[in-house]
Design a protein around this motif. Structure first.
Motif, short mmCIF file in Angstrom:
data_model
loop_
_atom_site.label_atom_id
_atom_site.label_comp_id
_atom_site.label_asym_id
_atom_site.label_seq_id
_atom_site.Cartn_x
_atom_site.Cartn_y
_atom_site.Cartn_z
N SER A 230 0.82 -1.22 0.00
CA SER A 230 0.00 0.00 0.00
C SER A 230 0.85 1.26 0.00
O SER A 230 0.52 2.25 0.66
CB SER A 230 -0.94 0.01 1.23
OG SER A 230 -1.70 -1.15 1.27
N LEU A 235 -5.34 2.23 -4.72
CA LEU A 235 -6.17 1.04 -4.56
C LEU A 235 -6.52 0.85 -3.09
O LEU A 235 -5.64 0.91 -2.23
CB LEU A 235 -5.44 -0.21 -5.06
CG LEU A 235 -5.38 -0.45 -6.56
CD1 LEU A 235 -4.65 -1.74 -6.85
CD2 LEU A 235 -6.76 -0.48 -7.16
N THR A 236 -7.77 0.63 -2.81
CA THR A 236 -8.21 0.33 -1.45
C THR A 236 -8.09 -1.19 -1.22
O THR A 236 -8.02 -1.96 -2.20
CB THR A 236 -9.67 0.75 -1.24
OG1 THR A 236 -10.47 -0.05 -2.10
CG2 THR A 236 -9.87 2.21 -1.56
N ASP A 239 -10.58 -2.87 -3.26
CA ASP A 239 -10.24 -3.03 -4.67
C ASP A 239 -9.31 -4.22 -4.86
O ASP A 239 -9.44 -5.00 -5.81
CB ASP A 239 -9.56 -1.75 -5.19
CG ASP A 239 -10.53 -0.59 -5.21
OD1 ASP A 239 -11.74 -0.86 -5.32
OD2 ASP A 239 -10.08 0.56 -5.07
N VAL A 240 -8.34 -4.32 -3.95
CA VAL A 240 -7.38 -5.41 -4.05
C VAL A 240 -8.10 -6.75 -3.94
O VAL A 240 -7.88 -7.68 -4.73
CB VAL A 240 -6.30 -5.29 -2.95
CG1 VAL A 240 -5.40 -6.51 -2.95
CG2 VAL A 240 -5.50 -4.01 -3.16
#
Lengths: 1062, 465
Positions: A230, A235-236, A239-240
């Motif tokens: 991270s 990307l949260t 999302d991942v």
């Protein structure tokens, strides 16, 4: 490298996206390579700050391509190759992330590996960016669900232990050398992946096409892993999770061979469900939506995916097994999770979702336990528990209890859990109805009992009793800190007649309500208004607004547990809460608050059917176990009828039947004292409590006299609310005496209160004296087969335990059907009982709603008893009934059994005569032609009885709902004895067999001359599992919501610890 | 404390007092009517008919269909460890048929009649040339205890037990005799094994010395059996006769006989056997027929535990008196009662021993007529305190017959009547249905057979639902 040929030309493709922090180092490392035939292409995939200037400065010779949007690694690389001028010239492509820095000999090593082994794809050894001695990857593997696995320990130090060139499943796209031939034959990157798993996909495709994928450990590179850690942003975690799950399923669909595809996808979906449940339990709700999103995306892209799969499979030259050799054959995720948790434990912390609990070292736990055990509340509960155990010693010792609703656990105890997950249960005549929600709860006690049925039962009884006492302690703790007052109330609550009656009759429902009621009353009374307390420094405890919803959910959860074990407790609680609510409205609730308060209390009960789905769909029917006792007709019919018959209004007033003479004035004294002598807040609560108590007593008396339906399954259950009321009132009285009498002047209260307290204490002590003598042990019913209790039926069951085939036992007669069926709360008119080959166990404790087959069985038994049939074995055999146990004390039953020509007397024992049914048809068996002919005439009972048929050979039982066996020559059909359920299916020789009803309660499958192995199974396993998952999710969400209240209101949470707020 | 709170306390106390009082005065609601039980549509039953195997004896199974639908019958025999092939037959409603047991395939065995789709009753009829005739009901209920109040081991007055085991398991019986001196165990009949699918004949004189009158208690310690008793009167130079009776399964405190008659010669006995362990005090009441003088009541007869008493009716009633008999255990100790009649000549030439009825019913079924003709009488007793009327109909092989003259037959209170059914039978077996308006009516049949049988046979009535 060959001397004759020039070294291959390499095109390094660096894909960057907001990687300006590391891109410079990456490009400089490329410039420093010892291998000289390298061209560099930098593809900027929509970086916020264009990378072109940085490229020009770090590596002027590099070609740079800019894409306006972030299109993901694969698409960016593909677009770069399309747009590059140097790409057509390259022999190999070196794909790189922008957060990678190569060591100078890295490319040379990669090329050497490719040339020497002929590998299509070569990867290197990845090292941590800041600590190059730490290994990140040396080739990768994955499990069957494409979860990547490096095979390295966390923070493993590189000591050359993996320096061996070898075949691997895949190498990461962080640094991957790919030959032109691979891209030509297998296609380039799959752009639909966007991020994650595209490297696995490419490597698998290469392998399926016949290319090698190797790791060349000499090719070393450092890697930031910016996305995984991270550090890149954009990307949260959701999302991942979305991308990884979607892409893994995509990889499976594209590359797995057809035979593996379906089971893999099913298992993948199940695992995804479980992950969702786990996330919900860990209160990481934000990540849960990623799953349905991934599933939706997966479905939307299905047409493209199938086209891609078709292309891959067309090019495939290698079977899956070659690939599977490089995969790992277990799921590493659980181990990794466990290892992380253990490490945190070593550090003295425990992480649970977003919460981290510190100081969970053994010494800290010991200190906390030590403090807990010294609390007066704990001492009080333990004191009462000791007396209670002493009182119930005859029940707790010896063989298992087999009476009322408390029957022996099955052996093995995991049958309860197996039943819970099974799509079809073989209780009674078999049912596809959802198994009772009590099974998981009971299964927990089976596990705690280490699989020993007797231990499990003792733990269940003790657990329920202890839970009740602890709940009462908490309930009282909110009202008074005075220890003697709490002791007095707890003694009342522990040893009063309803408890004794519950224990002496094996009343599981009453015990369950006993365990849950104090906790529920604590929550509900607080929902309805402030709780009175006894000191100025401890003001009344209203519920905080933030704690309302969690409290409602907590009440719903506890109610669900109670209703699961005691279904008929639901209407009882509904009545109690409604009355409490209405009385609190009438008792001075602030304007506009009464209705919502009452609503909250009722919502907690309304949530119960939801939490108990799908069992509640059946349980809450009019003839289901929840409402059947209430709607079972006038008078004390049905459950525990004889006990109801003796119930009077005054018994209801004085806390249950069988009460000693000293307890009556004690209950009266406690009530009068609480109503007159205590503080106004206590008096207000006392009036509400007493009002409810009076209504319960009146209704109980009317039910006992037979004027209204029995309002609960048992009088002990019905008496629990009055019992809790008296306990609370007695604590009010004594606490008032010790803390609330005015000290400046002596008045009449100073005289009256001690007198009433003395009477109350005397009553409580009377219960102690009586309890120490020991309560009676429940009278065991023979049908439960309790060995070691002088029950000779145990030897019968021992003698048939080796019998082959699945079968049922039909019990006819009063001495076991009455005590057993009374506990079931239904079938009160039935004079028979149907159990498995081991007699009656907790598996039969919650019988399904009678279906057509049950009614037919009831009619056959009724006709037997009427003497109007002499060949009932013909009609019972197809239901799998092999043994008929006739009660010697029931002459009608015995005569009925004696009359049957197709019964053979098997054993004569003290309490029963056991017959064997000559016409027994194993649960699933091939049918002889004569049997099939009889079965075909299902409507013609005379034909069935007159037909001279013989049972066919049984099919082997593979599981609870699956049978297999050869079809004997000449067998026209296969019979499955159950409730004629439509979910049964059968195949023979790979052909599905047609089904027709037979004998009213059996399924018949026409073989049509098929030979070979027949398989009979019950479908709906996935439906059942989905039901379990839904229920688990609902419970997980409810638990999470209930716990959220604890986090929001820590003070409140501390007060709810068992043992009270001290 | 506020006023409203005081009011609440007063209310509470009032409710408590009212509750205590209410418990005394709150009546119990009548128990709810039990739910009607579902039944399978079909009625199926088996009738087991133990019959003698002697060569000179012919045995018949006479079956009557009392239902409204045709009955599907299967006749077969069991014996010698096997069952013969069933012989199917169809029996119209309200009709009677009979089958010669000798044609069922097993000579030494019992006859079995299975019926489907309609309820039936079966009786066995035994005819032995030169010896006599007898009839007895068959039973569908095998049991574990069988009792008889009559028996003899005197030479020429032989008693046989016909023990049938129609099931596929071994059975064991034990026999004890209830004599005037008390119970007498038969050691050799303690655990006597009866093989599956067999009929065993036990000649009691082989196991017990001569005793002219005793009761018999057969206990089945394992399995299920049907036990009948055959009595054969064949004294040298004296009258001959045959009596066949199905045992009773349990003693009772009240027994009712309808067809008694004190013979001009010979003797009518009321045999009382007490199989229990307490003394019974028994009173015997007679119901006279026609204008005959009402007999006086007998004093209480004590029957010791495990003992047997034979009461001579001729000591109480004039010879030739036709009467009904009620045997009542006044202290409630259940007993077994039989009426045994033996006559050397005249109308009652031969031997008969029959158990009375223990049930009360308003409808009775009585076997009547034989395959070889003879005369048939029907005795009806009204034990009630009011006059009543009965209707008698006949079920014959051709169907039901309702003679108009038997449609409303008056029976006086405490009186007995006799009806001659011979004109309606046509020399074939039949069954009479007696329908009374009260439960105080009991019936019984008596048949007289001429040469070469020269015997009479009593047929006890069976209650109809």
């Amino acid at each position: 490298m060959s001397d004759q040929l020039p070294p291959p030309r390499i095109l390094a493709v660096v894909v960057t996206h907001n990687g300006e922090r590391w891109l410079d180092a990456c490009l400089r490392s490329l410039a420093a390579q010892t291998y000289r035939r390298i061209d560099v292409l930098v593809v900027d995939s929509g970086s916020t700050v264009p990378a072109e200037a940085q490229v020009r400065e770090a590596l002027p010779a590099a070609e740079s391509v800019r894409l306006e949007a972030n299109v993901g690694f694969g698409t960016a690389a593909n677009r770069g190759l399309e747009m590059s001028r140097q790409a057509p010239e390259a022999d190999f492509f070196l794909f790189l992330h922008d957060d990678v820095a190569l060591e100078p000999g890295c490319v040379a090593q990669l090329v050497e590996g490719a040339l020497e082994t002929g590998a299509g794809i070569v990867g290197g050894k990845g090292l941590a960016w800041e600590r190059p001695e730490v290994l990140l990857e040396v080739g990768m593997s994955a499990d069957a669900f494409c979860y990547p696995f490096s095979g390295l320990e966390e923070e493993e130090i590189d000591q050359g232990q993996h320096d061996m060139r070898r075949d691997v499943l895949f190498v990461t796209s962080a640094c991957m050398l790919v030959s032109r031939t691979v891209l030509a034959k297998c296609g380039s990157w799959d752009g639909d992946y966007f991020l994650f798993a595209e490297d696995l996909d490419l490597c698998i495709r290469a392998r399926l096409t016949g290319f090698k994928v190797i790791v060349q450990p000499g090719a070393r590179f450092r890697h930031v892993q910016a996305l995984d850690r991270s550090r890149r942003g954009g990307l949260t975690p959701t999302d991942v999770r979305f991308l990884t799950r979607r892409n893994r399923s995509r990889t499976i669909v594209k590359n797995a061979s057809l035979p593996r595809l379906v089971p893999l996808l099913c298992l993948f979906t199940t695992l995804a469900f479980l992950e969702m449940v786990l996330l919900a339990v860990m209160r990481r709700f934000d990540e849960v939506p990623a799953y349905p999103r991934a599933f939706g995306s997966f479905l939307v892209t299905m047409p493209d995916l199938l086209r891609a799969r078709s292309a891959v499979q067309k090019r495939r030259t290698e079977p899956d097994r070659r690939l599977r050799r490089l995969m790992i054959h277990y799921i590493p995720r659980a181990r990794i999770l466990l290892e992380r948790q253990l490490r945190e434990w070593e550090r003295g912390t425990l992480r649970f979702g977003t919460r981290t609990i510190s100081k969970v070292t053994p010494s800290a736990i010991a200190a906390r336990f030590s403090a807990f055990i010294r609390q007066p509340a704990t001492v009080t509960v333990l004191f009462a528990l000791v007396i209670l155990v002493l009182a119930a010693r005859r029940t707790l010792l010896g063989g298992p209890v087999a009476a009322g609703g408390l029957w022996p656990f099955p052996d093995p105890v995991w049958r309860l859990l197996a039943d819970y997950f099974a799509p079809w249960r073989d209780v009674a005549l078999g049912t596809a109805a959802a198994p009772p929600a009590a099974f998981p709860l009971l299964g927990v006690f089976g596990v705690l009992g280490l699989g020993n049925p007797r231990t499990a039962q003792v733990l269940l009884e003790l657990g329920l009793l202890t839970a009740g006492l602890a709940g009462m302690s908490v309930l009282l703790g909110r009202r008074t800190r005075d220890v003697p007052a709490r002791v007095l109330a707890i003694v009342f609550f522990a040893l009063a007649p309803p408890v004794r009656q519950a224990v002496e009759t094996g009343d599981l429902g009453a015990l369950a309500l006993y365990a849950g009621l104090p906790w529920l009353m604590d929550i509900v009374l607080r929902l309805l208004g402030p709780t009175p307390a006894d000191r100025q420094e401890r003001p009344p405890l209203p519920l905080t607004p933030t704690g309302t919803v969690p409290s409602v959910v907590r009440a719903a959860l506890i109610s669900a547990g109670v209703v699961a074990l005691a279904p008929s407790a639901w209407p009882l609680l509904l009545l109690a809460w409604a009355m409490f609510g209405l009385l609190s409205i009438g008792g001075g609730a602030p304007p506009g608050e009464g209705g919502p308060r009452l609503g909250r209390a009722l919502v907690s009960l309304a949530l119960v059917p939801v939490l108990l789905l799908p069992w509640s769909l059946e349980a809450f029917r009019l003839n289901g176990p929840v409402l059947a006792p209430l709607l079972g007709g006038r008078g004390p019919a049905g459950a525990f009828g004889p006990l109801w018959a003796g119930y009077t209004i005054s018994e209801g007033l004085f806390v249950g039947p069988g009460i000693g003479w000293l307890v009556r004035p004690a209950a009266l004294a406690a009530t009068l004292g609480a109503l007159i002598l205590s503080t106004p807040a206590r008096r207000r609560e006392a009036r509400v409590l007493v009002s409810v108590w009076l209504v319960f007593a009146a209704l109980g008396g009317l039910a006992g006299a037979g004027w209204i339906p029995a309002p609960a399954a048992t009088p002990a259950m019905w008496s629990m609310v009055p019992l809790a009321v008296v306990a609370i009132l007695s604590s009010h009285l004594l606490a008032g005496l010790r803390h609330e009498l005015p000290r400046h002047a002596i008045g009449w209260r100073h005289v009256a209160t001690p007198v009433l307290v003395a009477v109350t204490v005397a009553g409580a002590l009377a219960t102690v004296g009586r309890a120490v003598g020991g309560w009676k042990r429940p009278r065991a019913t023979a049908a439960a087969d309790v060995p070691g209790r002088g029950n000779s039926l145990a030897s019968f069951f021992a003698s048939i335990s080796g019998d082959v085939g699945t079968f049922r036992v039909l019990w006819i007669g009063r001495s076991w059907t009455e005590p057993v069926l009374a506990g079931a709360g239904r079938r009160s008119g039935a004079s028979f009982l149907l159990t498995g080959p081991r007699g009656l166990t907790m598996r039969e404790a919650f019988l399904p709603t009678p279906a057509e087959g049950d009614r037919r069985l009831e009619s056959v038994v009724g006709t037997m008893r009427d003497g109007a049939i002499h060949l009932s074995g013909h009609l019972l055999g197809p239901a799998g009934i092999r043994y008929i146990v006739a009660d010697r004390t029931d002459p009608v039953a015995l005569a009925a059994a004696n009359r049957q020509r197709d019964f053979v007397l098997d054993q004569q024992i003290e309490s029963a005569v056991v017959f064997r049914n000559l016409q027994w048809v194993p649960r699933a068996s091939a049918a002889t032609p004569e049997l099939a002919a009889a079965a075909g005439g299902a409507a013609d009972l005379d034909s069935q009885m007159q037909a001279q048929w013989a049972p066919g050979p049984p099919l082997g039982q593979r599981s609870q709902a699956r049978f297999e066996g050869p079809v004997p020559p000449g067998s026209p059909s296969i019979l499955v004895g159950d409730n004629a359920n439509k979910g049964w299916m059968a195949t023979a020789s790979g052909r599905e067999l047609d089904r027709a009803e037979a004998f009213g309660w059996a399924n018949r499958f026409a073989t049509g001359g098929a030979k070979g192995t027949a398989t009979v199974w019950y479908g709906g396993k996935w439906l059942r599992l989905t039901g379990v998952l839904i229920q688990a999710m609902l419970l997980a969400m409810a638990i999470s919501m209930a716990r959220r209240g604890v986090r929001v209101a820590p003070q409140e949470a501390a007060e709810e610890e068992p043992g009270g707020p001290e | 404390v506020k006023g409203s709170e005081r009011a609440f306390v007063v209310l509470f106390v009032a409710v408590v007092v009212a509750a205590i009082a209410g418990d005394r005065f709150l009546p119990q609601s009548p128990a709810p009517a039990s739910r009607a039980r579902m039944r399978v549509a079909s009625a199926a039953g088996a009738a087991y008919c133990p019959v003698p195997n002697a060569e000179e004896a012919r045995s018949f199974a006479a079956t009557v269909n009392v239902g409204e639908a045709p009955a599907n019958l299967r006749h077969f025999a069991i014996g010698e460890g096997k069952a013969s092939n069933p012989q199917p037959a169809s029996l119209p409603p309200k009709a009677v048929n009979h089958v010669d047991a000798g044609t069922l395939g097993i000579r030494e065995g019992a006859a079995v009649v299975e019926s489907f789709a309609s309820p039936t009753f079966t009786d066995s009829v035994v005819l032995a040339r030169g010896v006599g005739a007898a009839t007895a009901p068959c039973t569908g209920q095998p049991g574990t205890r069988w009792l008889f109040a009559s028996g003899s081991t005197v030479r020429g007055n032989d008693t046989y037990l016909l023990v049938s085991n129609p099931f596929q398991e071994d059975a064991s019986v034990g026999v004890r005799l209830l004599t005037a001196e008390g119970p007498a165990a038969l050691p050799r009949l303690r655990e006597y094994t009866i093989r599956p699918l067999s009929e065993t004949v036990i000649f009691l004189a082989d196991f017990h010395p001569e005793n002219d009158s005793f009761g018999i208690d057969v206990t089945v310690s394992r399995g299920r059996l049907v036990v009948s008793r055959l009595m054969r009167l064949a004294p040298r130079g004296g009258p001959r006769g045959l009596a066949l009776s199905l045992g009773v399964r349990e003693p009772a405190a009240r027994w009712q006989f309808a067809a008694g008659e004190v013979p001009g010669e010979g003797e009518e006995l009321i045999n009382l056997a007490n199989p229990g362990d307490k003394e019974a005090l028994v009173q015997i009441v007679f119901q006279a027929e026609g204008e005959q003088v009402a007999p006086r009541e007998l004093e209480e007869v004590p029957v010791a535990a495990g003992a047997h008493v034979a009461v001579k009716v001729s000591d109480r009633l004039p010879r030739g008196t036709k009467h009904g008999t009620t045997v009542l255990s006044t202290n409630g100790v259940p007993i077994v009662a039989e009426r045994q009649t033996a006559g050397p000549s005249g109308g009652l030439r031969g031997l008969e021993a029959v158990a009375g009825a223990t049930a009360t019913a308003s409808r009775w079924l009585v076997q009547t007529g034989t395959p070889i003709g003879g005369t048939a009488q029907l005795a009806i007793v009204n034990t009630g305190r009011e006059d009543t009327q009965v209707a008698v109909s006949l079920m014959t092989p051709q169907g039901q017959v309702r003679p108009p003259e038997l449609a409303a037959v008056p029976v006086g209170a405490g009186r007995r009547i006799s009806l001659d059914l011979t004109p309606y039978l046509g020399g074939e077996p039949a069954a009479a249905v007696v329908e009374g308006s009260t439960d105080d009516v009991v019936a019984e049949g008596r048949m007289f057979l001429g040469d070469p049988y020269l015997d009479f046979a009593d047929a006890p009535a069976r209650p109809l639902p």
